[in-house]
Design a protein around this motif. Structure first.
Motif, PDB file in Angstrom:
ATOM      1  N   SER A   1     -30.424 -83.275 -23.484  1.00 21.05           N
ATOM      2  CA  SER A   1     -30.608 -84.666 -23.896  1.00 21.05           C
ATOM      3  C   SER A   1     -31.051 -84.759 -25.349  1.00 21.05           C
TER       4      SER A   1
ATOM      5  N   GLY B   1     -28.302 -84.649 -27.716  1.00 20.97           N
ATOM      6  CA  GLY B   1     -27.564 -85.898 -27.838  1.00 20.97           C
ATOM      7  C   GLY B   1     -28.329 -86.968 -28.592  1.00 20.97           C
TER       8      GLY B   1
ATOM      9  N   SER C   1     -29.231 -94.673 -19.061  1.00 21.04           N
ATOM     10  CA  SER C   1     -28.524 -93.562 -18.420  1.00 21.04           C
ATOM     11  C   SER C   1     -28.770 -93.506 -16.920  1.00 21.04           C
TER      12      SER C   1
ATOM     13  N   ARG D   1     -27.808 -87.075 -22.212  1.00 20.17           N
ATOM     14  CA  ARG D   1     -27.319 -86.493 -23.453  1.00 20.17           C
ATOM     15  C   ARG D   1     -26.298 -87.421 -24.112  1.00 20.17           C
ATOM     16  N   HIS D   2     -25.555 -88.140 -23.294  1.00 21.01           N
ATOM     17  CA  HIS D   2     -24.491 -89.004 -23.798  1.00 21.01           C
ATOM     18  C   HIS D   2     -24.851 -90.485 -23.694  1.00 21.01           C
TER      19      HIS D   2
ATOM     20  N   TYR E   1     -23.048 -92.621 -26.003  1.00 25.20           N
ATOM     21  CA  TYR E   1     -21.689 -92.959 -25.575  1.00 25.20           C
ATOM     22  C   TYR E   1     -21.663 -94.294 -24.849  1.00 25.20           C
TER      23      TYR E   1
ATOM     24  N   THR F   1     -22.171 -86.697 -33.006  1.00 29.58           N
ATOM     25  CA  THR F   1     -23.021 -85.590 -32.574  1.00 29.58           C
ATOM     26  C   THR F   1     -24.160 -85.390 -33.568  1.00 29.58           C
TER      27      THR F   1
ATOM     28  N   ARG G   1     -17.360 -83.418 -20.244  1.00 30.05           N
ATOM     29  CA  ARG G   1     -18.799 -83.437 -20.485  1.00 30.05           C
ATOM     30  C   ARG G   1     -19.527 -82.902 -19.245  1.00 30.05           C
TER      31      ARG G   1
ATOM     32  N   ASP H   1     -11.671 -89.363 -23.309  1.00 27.67           N
ATOM     33  CA  ASP H   1     -11.941 -87.946 -23.055  1.00 27.67           C
ATOM     34  C   ASP H   1     -11.010 -87.063 -23.885  1.00 27.67           C
TER      35      ASP H   1
ATOM     36  N   TRP I   1     -12.083 -87.175 -27.523  1.00 23.80           N
ATOM     37  CA  TRP I   1     -13.360 -86.470 -27.675  1.00 23.80           C
ATOM     38  C   TRP I   1     -13.137 -84.959 -27.658  1.00 23.80           C
TER      39      TRP I   1
ATOM     40  N   ASP J   1     -14.298 -82.354 -30.630  1.00 25.43           N
ATOM     41  CA  ASP J   1     -15.236 -81.254 -30.374  1.00 25.43           C
ATOM     42  C   ASP J   1     -14.616 -79.869 -30.560  1.00 25.43           C
TER      43      ASP J   1
END
Length: 895
Positions: free
Chosen positions: A171, A174, A378, A386-387, A390, A447, A779, A828, A831, A835
């Motif tokens: 987390s 992120g 979340s 962590r996202h 997003y 990121t 993810r 996705d 992304w 990455d």
């Protein structure tokens, strides 16, 4: 003896004076104690002048961040400044221009050049179960819910906070720096929540993680004569407490009222006591009335607690409002809700139960337009925090203004939890919790390059991927005005069924790029792109007759009877393929009556004789026109592959279907009745892995009977793939050995695909050499032990699992675990490319969600549909049409 002349002897006089002084002191203490009961919470008056943070770690060096693009959170989230940030003593000391004289005073200053990078406050999660619903999930590691009563305000999440949750590090990577750790929602009042900083402390204790505890719990001093600190409490209404306590909403509401009435009586007794004491009526006053079990709920009535309320539906909001009116207290935020006051919600995660069935991706925009505070949360580990950024990115994509979207995970949750005097902004005197991003925080895949908590850098040698220059700008939000109006009109359930256009000649013009799939090889190529010339695609009588530049299609703009669709520089790409969720077998995941249901597991239960030896086909249980399926279709997913739902060893045969079809009898609804054979090998099946491997070995070597023998025989003969859902490296290694063993015995090559495969990267070389394909989530999260050794990707590792597997020549497809997320397949894909650090071209990234998935799951006829996206990149464009060669028509969406 001569009498004294009107004064006491010295010794007795001194004693009496001291007694009077002590009495006066006690009266003063009592006065302040009684008065402080009515003080509202907040920081001390001198808080802004504090020289160092109460969380400062000795030995932390001061840091200067130079050349930053700083989103401060001020001016309603609109202020952005270029400059420097000085961190010292756990605080933000200077923002903007830092005087050189100040810098020269530091002998050990660490200087970090941000090179223009975006810097934001640390991400704040208003609704988390970090540390109380730990990962990996193990016995004794979950302390989120109590089952000892509906109303338990005396419980504290702090008392179950695990300092060894694997999710903390993830987390932080992120950008999450602060989380409000709530008890679960099984109770009407689940207990007290506590706000923590995520970094490890020197003490390594849960108490040391607390931000501002209401009492002296972590060594910090709380002055009893000053304003108290805010407390947090979890409430829940609706289905959760009703279901878990086999009651009804009426039971829950009565439990609320009974609990609050108990607290009210105590408060009234305390107020009466105070009134008498302050009036000097000491006779018979007795002890101060209090009850440790109920003191937190009494504090709610005194306005000293931020109540965080899990709530979904109108009937429940209304019930809580009645409760607040009856007992005179307020709610800080409704969580999950789509209605006032402040709202903490998901972006697109919905339809997991009835209460969430009306969830809309446009809710953040709609609520903000109506003046309500919006917080994206979340509910970790429901969503991996962590996202959390997003969630803000998606909210912005679907219309939430950029200042409010970024505020929804920084300044707004800080304010809602009563901590906006120290976190949520980049302001002098605030805690040194900041994130340096590799792109704009609202850009897809943003990121952290570094995360500071209390001025301490949290990432050791962080890795970053190369991002396009466009990622440094706020993404452009597509126009969703029509969809938003329909969402309001239909109360969250607007019609989604696709409608074909009337014209048999459709021309897409002003096209920025065109990608087409080779039907024979499955490879995707960019056949047109130009910064100076517009592209076109002509679709006539059910097929593409021309595509590319205007020079290549000279008649494209001169048809008199064509329907023209302007893509405004957008793209035409191959349609997407979804796998991994229950899409096509469920409407509302948590409602059994809306689902196909699970199959019997032959390794753990007795299978009814009537179906013993039968392999279940997902095609028989297909459920069409679910909202998740239709939303996926409207997002460019025109074929989906689903296997029978199973929590055991043998699932059955997957099928390929059209998620946009109205029912099974529609032409092309079932694209391929049988695709692959699916089994699961897991440490969590309740039976040994060695038993599972032995069963699979026997079936592959011909020990089955009837339909089972036939289907596994097809696998051995290479007619259909065997898809094994396996997460653990050890299980995957055993599968590779088993594959080689069976192939040697049978003389045929087995088409083996690993699904899930979180730890597959550890065997990337061996998997590639064995010719085994992998379906994996973009993810991953270490929810179970067998997912613990995931490869997280930037900034923690240079590459993620997808890039690592591709580098070893493994055919990789992206899968999703939740049917509501099938709609985000395009995100996705984009992304994964971002990455990959350049390892994936856009064409190769598209194959991850189209032809590769088809290859790995045994799809015979590749999806030939195309998707037209209007405007911008993958996270700016909007799907406006499906160009379906299979159905011979164009389906247009809210153009």
């Amino acid at each position: 003896m001569e009498k004294s002349s009107g004064y006491l002897p010295p010794r007795k006089g001194i004693k009496r004076v001291k007694t009077i002084q002590f009495t006066l002191f006690l009266l003063a203490v009592l006065f302040y104690t009684l008065t402080v009961l009515h003080l509202t919470p907040g920081p001390p008056d001198d808080f802004k002048s504090r020289p160092q943070s109460d969380r400062f770690e000795k030995g932390t060096k001061p840091t200067l961040i130079r050349n930053a693009t700083i989103w401060t959170g001020l001016d309603d989230g609109n202020e952005v400044i270029q400059g420097d940030i000085l961190l010292d003593k756990g605080l933000i000391k200077k923002v903007g221009t830092v005087d050189e004289a100040i810098l020269r005073s530091y002998a050990d200053l660490v200087i970090l050049d941000a090179a223009g990078s975006w810097v934001s406050p640390g991400v704040v999660d208003l609704h988390s179960h970090l540390g109380v619903a730990s990962s990996p999930s193990l016995s004794g590691a979950s302390d989120g819910n109590s089952h000892n009563g509906l109303v338990q305000p005396w419980l504290r999440s702090l008392d179950g906070l695990n300092t060894h949750d694997d999710a903390y590090r993830l987390s932080i990577s992120g950008g999450v720096t602060t989380a409000n750790v709530l008890p679960g929602s099984a109770n009407a009042i689940g207990g007290q929540a506590f706000v923590i900083k995520l970094r490890p402390t020197a003490e390594r204790s849960s108490s040391a993680m607390l931000l501002e505890p209401p009492f002296s719990l972590n060594g910090t001093h709380v002055d009893p004569f000053q304003r108290p600190r805010w407390r947090q409490m979890k409430h829940a209404c609706g289905e959760n407490p009703s279901r878990r306590y086999a009651g009804t909403r009426m039971d829950t509401q009565w439990a609320f009222r009974e609990g609050y009435n108990t607290a009210r009586k105590i408060k009234e007794k305390q107020d009466a006591y105070c009134a008498k004491a302050l009036a000097g009526q000491w006779s018979g006053l007795g002890d101060f009335p209090e009850d440790l079990q109920w003191e937190a709920l009494v504090d709610v009535l005194r306005g000293r607690v931020k109540v965080q309320n899990h709530c979904y539906e109108g009937v429940d909001f209304d019930g809580i409002v009645r409760l607040t009116n009856e007992f005179k207290f307020s709610i800080a935020a409704f969580h999950h809700a789509r209605h006032p006051p402040a709202i903490a919600m998901f972006a697109t995660h919905a339809r997991y139960k009835r209460e969430a069935s009306r969830g809309s991706e446009f809710a953040p925009h709609i609520l903000a337009d109506n003046g309500l505070d919006v917080v994206m949360k979340s509910d970790h580990p429901v969503l991996n925090s962590r996202h959390l950024i997003y969630e803000a990115q998606q909210a912005h994509y679907f219309g939430l203004a950029p200042n409010l979207a970024l505020a929804s995970v920084t300044s707004t949750p800080a304010r809602i939890m009563g901590q906006d005097h120290r976190i949520g902004h980049i302001v002098e005197g605030f805690d040194a919790d900041i994130v340096i991003w590799d792109s704009h925080p609202l850009a897809l895949g943003a990121t952290p390059k570094q995360v500071f908590i209390d001025g301490i850098a949290q990432l050791d040698k962080p890795y970053t991927s190369v991002k396009p220059e466009s990622a440094q700008q706020v993404p452009v939000t597509p126009n969703f005005d029509k969809e938003i109006l329909d969402t309001i009109k239909y109360e969250g359930l607007p019609p989604l069924e696709p409608e074909g256009v009337d014209s048999n000649l459709v021309v897409f013009w002003n096209v920025g790029s065109i990608f087409l799939k080779n039907a024979a090889t499955g490879s995707i190529s960019e056949v047109f792109t130009s910064a100076v010339e517009d592209g076109v695609l002509v679709f006539e009588d059910g097929r593409v007759v021309c595509s590319g530049s205007l020079a290549a299609c000279p008649d494209a703009l001169s048809y008199s009877d064509a329907l023209y669709l302007d893509l405004e520089g957008g793209s035409i790409t191959p349609a997407l393929v979804s796998y991994g969720s229950t899409l096509g077998l469920t409407h509302i995941a948590g409602e059994a009556s809306t689902n196909d249901g699970p199959v019997f597991d032959p390794l753990s239960v007795t299978v009814p004789p009537i179906i013993d030896g039968t392999v279940i086909k997902a095609a028989d249980g297909l459920l069409f026109a679910s909202r998740d399926a239709l939303l996926a279709y409207r997002s460019g997913v025109t074929s989906a592959i689903t296997a029978p739902t199973s929590g055991g060893f043998l699932a059955g045969l997957s099928t390929v279907f059209n998620p946009g079809a109205a029912h099974k009898l529609v032409d092309g609804a079932v694209i391929q009745e049988v695709a692959a054979l699916h089994v699961t090998l897991s440490l969590s099946l309740g039976i040994s892995v060695s038993t599972q491997i032995a069963a699979l070995r026997g079936l592959l070597l011909g020990e089955g009977e009837g339909d089972v023998a036939k289907r596994f025989g097809n696998v051995v003969a290479g007619k259909i793939p065997l898809v094994v859902h396996a997460e653990s490296t050890d299980i995957i290694a055993s599968l590779l050995v088993l594959k080689k063993e069976v192939e040697a015995a049978k003389g045929n090559s087995i088409r083996l695909t690993l699904a899930g495969a979180t730890e597959a990267h550890l065997l990337a070389k061996e998997i590639g050499q064995a010719g085994v394909g992998v379906l994996i989530e973009q993810r991953p999260y270490p929810s179970r032990w067998e997912r613990k050794r995931l490869l997280p990707g930037p900034p923690l590792t240079q590459f993620n699992a997808i890039a690592t597997l591709v580098a070893h020549n493994v055919t990789v497809g992206i899968m999703v675990a939740d049917s509501s997320q099938a709609r985000n397949t395009r995100f996705d894909m984009a992304w994964a490319k971002l990455d990959s650090n350049g390892a994936l071209t856009r064409s190769k990234a598209m194959e991850l969600v189209s032809s590769n998935v088809e290859t790995l799951l045994g799809v015979v006829e590749s999806n030939s549909d195309l998707v037209a996206t209007r405007g911008g990149s993958d996270f700016e464009g909007k799907t406006i049409a499906i160009i379906s060669s299979r159905q011979g028509k164009v389906f247009e969406f809210f153009v």
